[in-house]
Design an enzyme around this catalytic site. Structure first.
Site, PDB file in Angstrom:
ATOM      1  N   HIS A 109       5.896   4.856   0.851  1.00 58.02           N
ATOM      2  CA  HIS A 109       5.380   3.494   1.435  1.00 58.02           C
ATOM      3  C   HIS A 109       5.312   3.728   2.955  1.00 58.02           C
ATOM      4  O   HIS A 109       5.800   2.731   3.685  1.00 58.02           O
ATOM      5  CB  HIS A 109       6.118   2.394   1.221  1.00 58.02           C
ATOM      6  CG  HIS A 109       6.084   1.962  -0.265  1.00 58.02           C
ATOM      7  ND1 HIS A 109       6.934   1.320  -1.168  1.00 58.02           N
ATOM      8  CD2 HIS A 109       5.038   2.268  -1.121  1.00 58.02           C
ATOM      9  CE1 HIS A 109       6.548   1.089  -2.226  1.00 58.02           C
ATOM     10  NE2 HIS A 109       5.559   1.894  -2.472  1.00 58.02           N
TER      11      HIS A 109
HETATM   12  C1  LIG Z   1       2.173   8.945  -4.905  1.00 58.58           C
HETATM   13  C2  LIG Z   1       2.131   7.715  -4.361  1.00 58.58           C
HETATM   14  C3  LIG Z   1       2.479   6.448  -5.195  1.00 58.58           C
HETATM   15  C4  LIG Z   1       2.438   5.227  -4.599  1.00 58.58           C
HETATM   16  N1  LIG Z   1       2.541   4.201  -5.543  1.00 58.58           N
HETATM   17  C5  LIG Z   1       2.306   2.919  -5.168  1.00 58.58           C
HETATM   18  C6  LIG Z   1       2.336   1.832  -6.109  1.00 58.58           C
HETATM   19  O1  LIG Z   1       2.600   1.854  -7.291  1.00 58.58           O
HETATM   20  N2  LIG Z   1       2.082   0.621  -5.884  1.00 58.58           N
HETATM   21  C7  LIG Z   1       1.730   0.116  -4.548  1.00 58.58           C
HETATM   22  O2  LIG Z   1       1.480  -0.834  -3.861  1.00 58.58           O
HETATM   23  N3  LIG Z   1       1.738   1.438  -3.379  1.00 58.58           N
HETATM   24  C8  LIG Z   1       1.887   2.693  -3.928  1.00 58.58           C
HETATM   25  N4  LIG Z   1       1.659   3.719  -3.054  1.00 58.58           N
HETATM   26  C9  LIG Z   1       1.344   3.312  -1.504  1.00 58.58           C
HETATM   27  C10 LIG Z   1      -0.045   2.900  -1.371  1.00 58.58           C
HETATM   28  O3  LIG Z   1      -0.997   3.608  -2.310  1.00 58.58           O
HETATM   29  C11 LIG Z   1      -0.658   2.982  -0.138  1.00 58.58           C
HETATM   30  O4  LIG Z   1       0.446   2.185   0.709  1.00 58.58           O
HETATM   31  C12 LIG Z   1      -2.039   2.439   0.344  1.00 58.58           C
HETATM   32  O5  LIG Z   1      -2.948   3.216  -0.586  1.00 58.58           O
HETATM   33  C13 LIG Z   1      -2.330   2.879   1.591  1.00 58.58           C
HETATM   34  O6  LIG Z   1      -3.651   2.709   1.914  1.00 58.58           O
HETATM   35  P1  LIG Z   1      -4.269   3.079   3.383  1.00 58.58           P
HETATM   36  O7  LIG Z   1      -5.669   2.489   3.481  1.00 58.58           O
HETATM   37  O8  LIG Z   1      -3.373   3.018   4.367  1.00 58.58           O
HETATM   38  O9  LIG Z   1      -4.079   4.701   3.319  1.00 58.58           O
HETATM   39  P2  LIG Z   1      -4.841   5.651   2.219  1.00 58.58           P
HETATM   40  O10 LIG Z   1      -5.347   4.918   0.794  1.00 58.58           O
HETATM   41  O11 LIG Z   1      -4.009   6.620   1.867  1.00 58.58           O
HETATM   42  O12 LIG Z   1      -6.370   5.892   2.889  1.00 58.58           O
HETATM   43  C14 LIG Z   1      -6.589   6.968   3.948  1.00 58.58           C
HETATM   44  C15 LIG Z   1      -7.768   7.916   3.668  1.00 58.58           C
HETATM   45  O13 LIG Z   1      -8.358   8.026   4.746  1.00 58.58           O
HETATM   46  C16 LIG Z   1      -8.598   9.715   4.575  1.00 58.58           C
HETATM   47  N5  LIG Z   1      -8.481  10.246   5.790  1.00 58.58           N
HETATM   48  C17 LIG Z   1      -7.351  10.522   6.534  1.00 58.58           C
HETATM   49  N6  LIG Z   1      -7.477  11.465   7.668  1.00 58.58           N
HETATM   50  C18 LIG Z   1      -8.759  11.426   7.667  1.00 58.58           C
HETATM   51  C19 LIG Z   1      -9.658  12.189   8.747  1.00 58.58           C
HETATM   52  N7  LIG Z   1      -9.083  12.447   9.791  1.00 58.58           N
HETATM   53  N8  LIG Z   1     -11.199  12.114   8.502  1.00 58.58           N
HETATM   54  C20 LIG Z   1     -11.618  11.398   7.382  1.00 58.58           C
HETATM   55  N9  LIG Z   1     -10.984  10.854   6.368  1.00 58.58           N
HETATM   56  C21 LIG Z   1      -9.469  10.884   6.662  1.00 58.58           C
HETATM   57  C22 LIG Z   1      -7.493   9.976   3.538  1.00 58.58           C
HETATM   58  O14 LIG Z   1      -7.963  11.227   2.889  1.00 58.58           O
HETATM   59  C23 LIG Z   1      -7.681   8.856   2.848  1.00 58.58           C
HETATM   60  O15 LIG Z   1      -8.610   8.593   1.823  1.00 58.58           O
HETATM   61  C24 LIG Z   1       1.850   4.841  -3.477  1.00 58.58           C
HETATM   62  C25 LIG Z   1       1.479   5.939  -2.558  1.00 58.58           C
HETATM   63  C26 LIG Z   1       1.557   7.322  -3.120  1.00 58.58           C
HETATM   64  C27 LIG Z   1       1.161   8.320  -2.045  1.00 58.58           C
END
Ligand SMILES: Cc1cc2nc3c(=O)[nH]c(=O)nc-3n(C[C@H](O)[C@H](O)[C@H](O)COP(=O)(O)OP(=O)(O)OC[C@H]3O[C@@H](n4cnc5c(N)ncnc54)[C@H](O)[C@@H]3O)c2cc1C
Length: 569
Positions: free
Chosen positions: A507
C-alpha cells in the site's frame, strides 16, 4: 542537435514539427486511477484522450481468475517487481514490492479486497488543509464508483447514500465497479472468527464499507461472475468503445516535456522507438506511488540535490517529490488447523484439478475468491479513539512470513493464519531516482518502523492477536502453532519478531502528496502540481496520509473526484 543515446535529443527537434499527434488529455498509466480518468474525461465525446501504459494486455487467465494473484505476484510480464533498500527498523531487510505493469495496473494483480477506509481518514486529509477532501466530500465519489452486489450477483438497492450519489453527482444509475458480498462462499471458519469477536465483546459488522465499518467481518471483493473486476474492466474497456480515446500499450513514458513551467506533452518509448504526444489541456500522471515521483524527477521536478546528482536540469525544486512515503506493514502468525483449509483444497494436483473444474464450470470455489477472506478493523491501544488495527484471518498458509518471497507456495498441511496491520503508521520514507535512465528502478527507502508510535502499535497489535488466539473459538481451530509461537511471546519478543518477519501489504502512498505548499507537498487540493501549468498527479501517490485500510478503493475515489475537478474547475 545530435542523436543522444536513447534518441530523445533528436525527438526534441521533431516535436516542433507539424504532424505530431495532439490530444486534449494525456494520461500516463492505465492503472487504478488512470482507467477511471480515461472513462470520465472522455465521456463528453469532445475531448481526445490518450492513455499510455508501460505494460501490456490484461487478457490473461491468472489475472482474471481471483486466486491467480499467487501467480501474477511475481510474474515479470505483468509486474514491475521492485525491491526496496534496506530498512534499519526491520533488521536492515530489503523487501519485495510487486506493482502492476499491465492494463489495470495494480488493480489487475491485487488481492481484490475492497475497503474504503475509515471516515476519520478523510477528516484527517481535510484537517491537513485539503479543502474538499473530508468524509462527506469524498463519500459520494465512492458511491458513484461502487455497484454493490449481493451474494447471488444482484445489485443491492437501498444501500446508504444511493440517493446522494445520483442527486449530488449525477453519477451513473448503475455504477461500474462490482463490489461483491461473498460471505456465503467463504471458508466455514468464518463462524469461529465471528464467535471470537463475540467472546471478546468486540463489534461485528456486516459491511466494512457501510456507515459502521468497525468490527470483525468479511471482506467484499471486486469480482463479477467469479472473475476479477479490475479498474480496466469497470472503466477503461467501456471508454475504449469511444472514438475519442486512444490506448497505447508497451508505451513507457520517459519524461514530461516542458516549456518553462508549462507542460506541453510527454516523451515515451515503444520498444526502442522514441515517440512524443502533445497535450493541449493537461498531462495527468497516474503512474502510481513508485513511478509518479520517479517520472516527475526525471522531468526535472523534484529535490534539486537529487536532480543535479543525476545531471537533470531542474524545472522546479521541490523536495516533497518522492518524500512522505508511507506503507502498511503486517505480520502473520501461522497455525496448523484442526480441520481442512484451502491448503487441503489446493495443494495437490488432483485437488487443484477439481477446484479448477469447479471454477471453470460454475465460477465457484476457492479459485473464485481472494485468499483474504475475513478480518476486521479494531482498537488495540487502550486509548484508541478509532480502529488502529486491520486484521486478516486467512484459511490458508504459505511460505509464512518471508518478506522477500517472490513466489507463493501453499503448505502441505491444513493451516490458517492470523495477521495484523497497524492502520496508520507514522514512519515515512522516500523514493528517488537512482539514475537519469528511466529504465532503471528508483531507490525505494521505506524507512519502516522508525517512530516510537509505530513501535508501540506493534506491541498493541501483537497483544491483541494473543488475546484473539486465546479465545475458545480460536482454540477450537488451532492444532498447533507454527514457530514462532505467538502465544509465548513477551512484548519485546513481539517487537523483535515483527522486525524480523513483517512484510509490506503493498500500500505505498503519499510520494506526491496533496497539501498546501511546495516543500511539504507536491499537488494542491485540485491535484495540480505546485508551480507547474497543465500538470496533475492523480493516483495513490497524492494521498495526504495512508488510509486505515486497503488502498485501491480510495485511489478510485481520488480519480473520480479528480475528474470532476478537471471537468468543472
Ligand atoms: C500484490 C498487491 C496486492 C494488493 N492488494 C490489494 C487489495 O486487496 N485491496 C486493495 O484495496 N489494494 C490492494 N493493493 C493496492 C492497490 O491495488 C493499489 O493501491 C492501487 O491499485 C494503486 O493504484 P494507482 O492508480 O495509484 O497505481 P497502479 O494501479 O499501480 O497504476 C500505475 C500504472 O502506471 C503504469 N506506469 C508506471 N510508470 C509508467 C510509465 N513511466 N509509463 C507508462 N506507464 C507507467 C503502470 O504500469 C501501472 O499500470 C495491492 C497491491 C498489490 C501490488
Amino acid at each position: 542537435m545530435g542523436k543522444s543515446r536513447n534518441g530523445i535529443a533528436a525527438l526534441g527537434d521533431k516535436i516542433k514539427l507539424p504532424g505530431v499527434e495532439q490530444f486534449d488529455f494525456v494520461i500516463i498509466g492505465a492503472g487504478t486511477a488512470g482507467c477511471v480518468l480515461a472513462e470520465r474525461l472522455s465521456a463528453s465525446g469532445r475531448d481526445r484522450v490518450l492513455v499510455l501504459e508501460a505494460g501490456g494486455s490484461d487478457a490473461r487467465f491468472w489475472i482474471k481468475t481471483p486466486i491467480g494473484y499467487g501467480y501474477t505476484f511475481a510474474d515479470p510480464s505483468v509486474n514491475w517487481k521492485y525491491k526496496t533498500l534496506a530498512s534499519p527498523g526491520l533488521q536492515s531487510r530489503t523487501m519485495y514490492w510487486p506493482r502492476g505493469r499491465v492494463i489495470g495496473g495494480s488493480s489487475s494483480i491485487n488481492a481484490l479486497v475492497y475497503c474504503r477506509g475509515m471516515p476519520a481518514d478523510f477528516e484527517d486529509w481535510r484537517g491537513l488543509g485539503n479543502a474538499g477532501w473530508g468524509w462527506q466530500d469524498v463519500r459520494p465519489y465512492f458511491e458513484r464508483t461502487e455497484r454493490r452486489v449481493d451474494a447471488s450477483g444482484r445489485a443491492v438497492q437501498g444501500r446508504p447514500g444511493a440517493a446522494l450519489r445520483s442527486a449530488v453527482l449525477h453519477g451513473p444509475a448503475d455504477p461500474p465497479l462490482d463490489v461483491k458480498d461473498v460471505t456465503p462462499f467463504l471458508h466455514p471458519m468464518r463462524t469461529q472468527w465471528l464467535e471470537a469477536a463475540a467472546e471478546l465483546g468486540l463489534p461485528v459488522t456486516d459491511d466494512f464499507n457501510g456507515d459502521h465499518p468497525e468490527g470483525f467481518g468479511c471482506y467484499q471483493l471486486t469480482v463479477r461472475d467469479g472473475r476479477r473486476w479490475s479498474a480496466a474492466d469497470a472503466f477503461l474497456r467501456p471508454a475504449l468503445r469511444r472514438r475519442n480515446v486512444k490506448l497505447e500499450t508497451q508505451a513507457w513514458v520517459r519524461r514530461l516535456r516542458c516549456e518553462g513551467r508549462r507542460v506541453l506533452g510527454v516523451e515515451y518509448f515503444r520498444g526502442d522507438e522514441p515517440r512524443y504526444a502533445g497535450a493541449q489541456r493537461e498531462v495527468i500522471v497516474c503512474a502510481g506511488a513508485v513511478n509518479s515521483p520517479q517520472l516527475l524527477q526525471l522531468s526535472g521536478i523534484g529535490p534539486a540535490r537529487i536532480l543535479s546528482a543525476h545531471g537533470i536540469e531542474p524545472v522546479l525544486d521541490n523536495p516533497a517529490v518522492g518524500g512522505n512515503l508511507q506503507d502498511h506493514l503486517a505480520v502473520v502468525y501461522s497455525f496448523k488447523a484442526t480441520r481442512p483449509t484451502l491448503n487441503d483444497e489446493l495443494n495437490s494436483m488432483p485437488r487443484r484439478l477439481i477446484a479448477g473444474l469447479r471454477y471453470l464450470l460454475a465460477r465457484r470455489g476457492p479459485m473464485a475468491l481472494s485468499v483474504n477472506q475475513f478480518g476486521g478493523f479494531v482498537r488495540a491501544a487502550p486509548n484508541a479513539t478509532r480502529p488502529d488495527m486491520q486484521l486478516y484471518f486467512n484459511p490458508v498458509t504459505y511460505a509464512a512470513g518471508d518478506a522477500t518471497r517472490t513466489r507463493i507456495q501453499l503448505d502441505a498441511f491444513s493451516g490458517f493464519y492470523l495477521c495484523f496491520q497497524p492502520t496508520r503508521p507514522t514512519s515515512s520514507g522516500r523514493i528517488d531516482i537512482a539514475s537519469s535512465d528511466f529504465r532503471q528502478a528508483p531507490d525505494i527507502a521505506p524507512n519502516y518502523l522508525s517512530t516510537d508510535k509505530d513501535l508501540l502499535d506493534v506491541v498493541h497489535g501483537g497483544r491483541l492477536m494473543q488475546t484473539i488466539a486465546r479465545t475458545r473459538a480460536m482454540r477450537s481451530l488451532i492444532r498447533e502453532p507454527i514457530e514462532p509461537d505467538l502465544l509465548k511471546m513477551r512484548d519485546d519478543e513481539l517487537l523483535a519478531d515483527f522486525r524480523a518477519r513483517a512484510a509490506t501489504v503493498y500500500h505505498p502512498v503519499s510520494t506526491c502528496r496533496m497539501g498546501k505548499a511546495i516543500g511539504e507537498s507536491v499537488v494542491d487540493s485540485a491535484l495540480r502540481v505546485h508551480g507547474l501549468e497543465r500538470l496533475r498527479v492523480v493516483d495513490a501517490s497524492v494521498f495526504p496520509t495512508v488510509t486505515s485500510a486497503n488502498t485501491n478503493a480510495p485511489t478510485l475515489m481520488v480519480a473520480q473526484k479528480a475528474a470532476d475537478l478537471i471537468m468543472n474547475p
